[in-house]
Design an enzyme around this catalytic site. Structure first.
Site, PDB file in Angstrom:
ATOM      1  N   SER A   1      -4.811  -4.002   1.128  1.00 29.77           N
ATOM      2  CA  SER A   1      -4.484  -2.713   0.489  1.00 29.77           C
ATOM      3  C   SER A   1      -5.692  -1.927   0.001  1.00 29.77           C
ATOM      4  O   SER A   1      -5.558  -0.758  -0.350  1.00 29.77           O
ATOM      5  CB  SER A   1      -3.538  -2.934  -0.697  1.00 29.77           C
ATOM      6  OG  SER A   1      -2.253  -3.221  -0.228  1.00 29.77           O
TER       7      SER A   1
ATOM      8  N   TYR B   1      -0.743  -1.606  -8.814  1.00 31.59           N
ATOM      9  CA  TYR B   1       0.729  -1.597  -8.806  1.00 31.59           C
ATOM     10  C   TYR B   1       1.267  -1.787 -10.226  1.00 31.59           C
ATOM     11  O   TYR B   1       0.764  -1.160 -11.154  1.00 31.59           O
ATOM     12  CB  TYR B   1       1.270  -2.669  -7.829  1.00 31.59           C
ATOM     13  CG  TYR B   1       0.513  -2.633  -6.536  1.00 31.59           C
ATOM     14  CD1 TYR B   1       0.673  -1.573  -5.662  1.00 31.59           C
ATOM     15  CD2 TYR B   1      -0.430  -3.605  -6.220  1.00 31.59           C
ATOM     16  CE1 TYR B   1      -0.056  -1.499  -4.488  1.00 31.59           C
ATOM     17  CE2 TYR B   1      -1.161  -3.547  -5.045  1.00 31.59           C
ATOM     18  CZ  TYR B   1      -0.969  -2.489  -4.194  1.00 31.59           C
ATOM     19  OH  TYR B   1      -1.692  -2.416  -3.051  1.00 31.59           O
TER      20      TYR B   1
HETATM   21  O1  DON Z   1       1.569  -4.195   3.567  1.00 35.45           O
HETATM   22  C1  DON Z   1       1.283  -5.273   3.086  1.00 35.45           C
HETATM   23  O2  DON Z   1       2.115  -5.972   2.513  1.00 35.45           O
HETATM   24  C2  DON Z   1      -0.147  -5.739   3.181  1.00 35.45           C
HETATM   25  N1  DON Z   1      -0.698  -5.376   4.442  1.00 35.45           N
HETATM   26  C3  DON Z   1      -0.982  -5.149   2.088  1.00 35.45           C
HETATM   27  C4  DON Z   1      -0.426  -5.384   0.709  1.00 35.45           C
HETATM   28  C5  DON Z   1      -1.465  -5.506  -0.333  1.00 35.45           C
HETATM   29  O3  DON Z   1      -2.623  -5.751  -0.087  1.00 35.45           O
HETATM   30  C6  DON Z   1      -0.984  -5.419  -1.746  1.00 35.45           C
HETATM   31  N2  DON Z   1      -2.077  -5.614  -2.677  1.00 35.45           N
HETATM   32  N3  DON Z   1      -2.303  -6.307  -3.560  1.00 35.45           N
END
Ligand code: DON
Length: 310
Positions: free
Chosen positions: A64, A243
């Site tokens: 993310s 978040y």
């Molecule tokens: O979309 C997803 O779930 C992952 N590719 C990225 C989520 C993420 O990194 C959330 N962060 N802490």
């Protein structure tokens, strides 16, 4: 050793020995297999001085954190019109939550939750091919970091494509509201490759330098974004970058930060430094357990905070 190098070395030593390391993400299988004893930290000052500790040169999946770079590119492409399609409020919900999307009719709360990042990817896609968007993103981060060694980990991307049911649900749900312009498969393909960027702490901190220097890349003197846009991206990182853990991160660290489920965090100390930390174990909210602790230690010892003028 300068005092900042001493601080970074102390943090790396403390984190190497830390007993409670959190749990690596398991819903993207290759992330589950990363060695949980890893810890890296890179602090790059405005004048380019680098302070590195632990596994600072080991590439990891930035996940993310890529959303900071895609948001920057999309704002460069469509400007403030982007805000017609995605909000700027913290969600108070998990990064992959769908609950608000129904009442808010397919307009995600902010560009850092998954739904919002899918909209940003949809904007970047426009009429382009997914590989053109990923090529543009790679060029952008390579130029920012002045490092052509940055790559996309296709194994991670492929794994997320297979297991990313929640993102597929978010994309289809938004398509149902008419707030996505591209086909869902093209969009998901683009998004998982963006998230699969592999970067080391050193590369990530280098790529984030423009956010600590009023939008200018201090390495080249070239403007990446306007000072106002740099401030605003930092504001979004501060309010939404972790978040439903963003308030806690602001309280403990007091700097704009963006986390990823690969265990990385990019943090910005405006005027002072760009900082990247990495440790694969996550806390209950999905942010790096030791990465957060390391940043807390760093600000305790340097006094860096956006809430303090020193
Ligand atoms: O979309 C997803 O779930 C992952 N590719 C990225 C989520 C993420 O990194 C959330 N962060 N802490």
């Amino acid at each position: 050793m300068t005092s900042l190098s001493r601080i970074v070395a102390d943090i790396a030593a403390e984190m190497a020995a830390a007993p409670d390391r959190g749990t690596p993400a398991s819903y993207i299988p290759p992330l589950r297999d990363v060695d949980p004893t890893r810890f890296g930290i890179a602090v790059i000052e405005a004048d380019g001085t680098q302070h590195l500790g632990g596994d600072a040169d080991v590439p990891f999946s930035i996940q993310s954190i890529s959303k900071v770079f895609t948001l920057t590119l999309a704002l460069g492409t469509v400007g403030d019109q982007l805000w017609n399609r995605v909000g700027r409020e913290p969600s108070g919900s998990a990064f992959n939550s769908i609950v608000q999307l129904e009442t808010e009719r397919g307009i995600p709360r902010n560009p850092f939750i998954n739904a919002g990042a899918l909209v940003v990817a949809d904007i970047l896609l426009g009429n382009h091919e997914p590989r053109e968007v990923i090529g543009e993103l790679l060029r952008f981060v390579r130029e920012l970091a002045d490092d052509d060694g940055i790559t996309v980990d296709h194994v991670v991307a492929q794994a997320e494509l297979t297991t990313g049911h929640r993102n597929a649900a978010l994309a289809h749900f938004m398509a149902g509201f008419g707030t996505i312009e591209n086909g869902v498969d093209r969009l998901l393909g683009t998004y998982v490759h963006q998230c699969a960027l592999a970067m080391s702490c050193r590369q990530l901190a280098a790529a984030g330098r423009f956010l600590m220097a009023r939008g200018i890349n201090p390495a080249t003197g070239r403007s990446v974004v306007s000072p106002q846009r740099a401030r605003r991206i930092n504001a979004l990182m501060m309010t939404c970058g972790h978040y439903d853990g963003s308030g806690e991160f602001a309280y403990r660290v007091g700097l704009p930060g963006k986390s990823g489920v690969g265990g990385g965090i990019l943090a910005i100390a405006p005027g002072h430094a760009a900082i990247a930390v990495w440790s694969p174990g996550l806390n209950a909210i999905g942010n790096s357990q030791l990465g957060t602790l390391a940043l807390e230690r760093l600000v305790q010892r340097t006094g860096w905070s956006v809430f303090d003028p020193t």
